[in-house]
Motif scaffolding. Sequence first.
Motif, PDB file in Angstrom:
ATOM      1  N   PHE A 195       0.842  -1.193   0.000  1.00  0.00           N
ATOM      2  CA  PHE A 195       0.000   0.000   0.000  1.00  0.00           C
ATOM      3  C   PHE A 195       0.878   1.245   0.000  1.00  0.00           C
ATOM      4  O   PHE A 195       1.768   1.394   0.844  1.00  0.00           O
ATOM      5  N   TYR A 196       0.618   2.108  -0.973  1.00  0.00           N
ATOM      6  CA  TYR A 196       1.433   3.302  -1.180  1.00  0.00           C
ATOM      7  C   TYR A 196       0.614   4.541  -0.868  1.00  0.00           C
ATOM      8  O   TYR A 196      -0.477   4.742  -1.418  1.00  0.00           O
ATOM      9  N   ASP A 197       1.143   5.371   0.029  1.00  0.00           N
ATOM     10  CA  ASP A 197       0.514   6.627   0.416  1.00  0.00           C
ATOM     11  C   ASP A 197       1.345   7.767  -0.174  1.00  0.00           C
ATOM     12  O   ASP A 197       2.417   8.091   0.348  1.00  0.00           O
ATOM     13  N   PRO A 198       0.892   8.382  -1.261  1.00  0.00           N
ATOM     14  CA  PRO A 198       1.719   9.399  -1.915  1.00  0.00           C
ATOM     15  C   PRO A 198       1.891  10.672  -1.092  1.00  0.00           C
ATOM     16  O   PRO A 198       2.867  11.403  -1.273  1.00  0.00           O
ATOM     17  N   ARG A 199       0.954  10.939  -0.200  1.00  0.00           N
ATOM     18  CA  ARG A 199       1.076  12.168   0.599  1.00  0.00           C
ATOM     19  C   ARG A 199       2.256  12.084   1.568  1.00  0.00           C
ATOM     20  O   ARG A 199       3.034  13.037   1.697  1.00  0.00           O
ATOM     21  N   ARG A 209       4.546   9.733   1.221  1.00  0.00           N
ATOM     22  CA  ARG A 209       5.579   9.083   0.407  1.00  0.00           C
ATOM     23  C   ARG A 209       6.143   7.846   1.120  1.00  0.00           C
ATOM     24  O   ARG A 209       7.340   7.589   1.115  1.00  0.00           O
ATOM     25  N   ILE A 210       5.208   7.090   1.708  1.00  0.00           N
ATOM     26  CA  ILE A 210       5.536   5.832   2.383  1.00  0.00           C
ATOM     27  C   ILE A 210       4.994   4.667   1.581  1.00  0.00           C
ATOM     28  O   ILE A 210       3.838   4.685   1.138  1.00  0.00           O
ATOM     29  N   LEU A 211       5.819   3.636   1.402  1.00  0.00           N
ATOM     30  CA  LEU A 211       5.374   2.357   0.856  1.00  0.00           C
ATOM     31  C   LEU A 211       5.282   1.369   2.020  1.00  0.00           C
ATOM     32  O   LEU A 211       6.290   1.041   2.654  1.00  0.00           O
ATOM     33  N   PHE A 212       4.060   0.919   2.311  1.00  0.00           N
ATOM     34  CA  PHE A 212       3.843  -0.103   3.323  1.00  0.00           C
ATOM     35  C   PHE A 212       4.013  -1.446   2.620  1.00  0.00           C
ATOM     36  O   PHE A 212       3.151  -1.871   1.843  1.00  0.00           O
ATOM     37  N   SER A 213       5.139  -2.110   2.890  1.00  0.00           N
ATOM     38  CA  SER A 213       5.635  -3.164   1.998  1.00  0.00           C
ATOM     39  C   SER A 213       5.377  -4.588   2.473  1.00  0.00           C
ATOM     40  O   SER A 213       6.002  -5.523   1.973  1.00  0.00           O
ATOM     41  N   GLY A 214       4.456  -4.776   3.409  1.00  0.00           N
ATOM     42  CA  GLY A 214       4.111  -6.129   3.812  1.00  0.00           C
ATOM     43  C   GLY A 214       5.325  -6.914   4.278  1.00  0.00           C
ATOM     44  O   GLY A 214       6.116  -6.455   5.107  1.00  0.00           O
ATOM     45  N   ASP A 215       5.505  -8.113   3.747  1.00  0.00           N
ATOM     46  CA  ASP A 215       6.633  -8.960   4.136  1.00  0.00           C
ATOM     47  C   ASP A 215       7.935  -8.584   3.434  1.00  0.00           C
ATOM     48  O   ASP A 215       9.001  -9.058   3.823  1.00  0.00           O
ATOM     49  N   ARG A 258      12.934   9.119  -8.057  1.00  0.00           N
ATOM     50  CA  ARG A 258      12.228  10.397  -8.256  1.00  0.00           C
ATOM     51  C   ARG A 258      11.794  11.036  -6.933  1.00  0.00           C
ATOM     52  O   ARG A 258      11.210  12.129  -6.936  1.00  0.00           O
ATOM     53  N   GLY A 259      12.038  10.374  -5.827  1.00  0.00           N
ATOM     54  CA  GLY A 259      11.634  10.909  -4.533  1.00  0.00           C
ATOM     55  C   GLY A 259      10.176  10.699  -4.200  1.00  0.00           C
ATOM     56  O   GLY A 259       9.658  11.309  -3.255  1.00  0.00           O
ATOM     57  N   GLU A 260       9.495   9.839  -4.937  1.00  0.00           N
ATOM     58  CA  GLU A 260       8.079   9.561  -4.665  1.00  0.00           C
ATOM     59  C   GLU A 260       7.904   8.584  -3.514  1.00  0.00           C
ATOM     60  O   GLU A 260       6.830   8.521  -2.907  1.00  0.00           O
ATOM     61  N   ILE A 261       8.922   7.817  -3.210  1.00  0.00           N
ATOM     62  CA  ILE A 261       8.953   6.958  -2.023  1.00  0.00           C
ATOM     63  C   ILE A 261      10.166   7.368  -1.201  1.00  0.00           C
ATOM     64  O   ILE A 261      11.305   7.311  -1.678  1.00  0.00           O
ATOM     65  N   LEU A 262       9.904   7.792   0.045  1.00  0.00           N
ATOM     66  CA  LEU A 262      10.983   8.185   0.954  1.00  0.00           C
ATOM     67  C   LEU A 262      11.194   7.184   2.079  1.00  0.00           C
ATOM     68  O   LEU A 262      12.218   7.217   2.761  1.00  0.00           O
ATOM     69  N   MET A 263      10.210   6.315   2.268  1.00  0.00           N
ATOM     70  CA  MET A 263      10.244   5.402   3.404  1.00  0.00           C
ATOM     71  C   MET A 263       9.572   4.090   2.998  1.00  0.00           C
ATOM     72  O   MET A 263       8.553   4.095   2.316  1.00  0.00           O
TER      73      MET A 263
END
Length: 267
Positions: free
Chosen positions: A151-155, A157-163, A218-223
């Motif tokens: 699940f990706y939250d662009p606001r 810029r976190i990707l919740f990456s499960g396992d 591109r800096g769209e994911i920071l975490m």
Amino acid sequence: MAISLYDDGSHRCLMFADLVDDDDDHAVQANQFLLVSGREGALIDPAGNMTYNALIMAMASYFPARELKYILASHADPDIVASLNKWLISTQCTLVVSKLWSRFVPHFCTAGNAAGRILGVPDEGGWFKLGASRVAAVPAHFLHAEGNFHFYDPRSRILFSGDMGASMVAHELVAEPVSTVAEFTRLIPSMEGFHRRYMVANKVCRLWADMVRPMVERGEILMMVPQHGRYMVGKSVLLAFLDWISALSCGIDRFDSGHYRMPAELA
């Protein structure tokens, strides 16, 4: 105690890391996540029954559980969403999960409780609204489940990456992010065994990394925040992880005929 991953005053991302611990409960440490945008909230991978009561109490200071709009499940494992029946009883939320699992997760529930309450996501994923923001279900199939989403939250810029990115550490080690390549290198021994067994093959790891890498550049994911263990912050760390996972031999790559033999007695 909640760990604040992001807060701009109207949009918050919180992590709960200390509700299940290997040593005390003989269950793998697991993180749960609360996204709040305006007056709407979503829980990501709320875990099983041993976590339910503690999570309800922990999130009470931040968002009323009865007003949850979504439960987001990366896949259908017990440590992801075995508490589903309780959430469906106590709230009016909708479960968002892979379409492949939409007819299996009702087995966690009392008959009829899940009827009309499941949004099955097609393999290509999709976006859905949360308050004034939106969240993406990003394809992560076979990492490790057949139908799997991050699940990706662009606001934020976190990707919740499960396992993906999980490390097997005790909960007291989880609060500090991995923010340097040197720290990431030291973390690899607590990640390697898990990823070698639970990720299905190097091919899908590479395909996933190839999807994520341009977003990091591109800096769209920071975490990147996994469901187990420590989270990773910063371009250099995320790129180091992507390089590592792209080269990892895992899953069926490591199996041969020796793994398929009639077994000996267990006891």
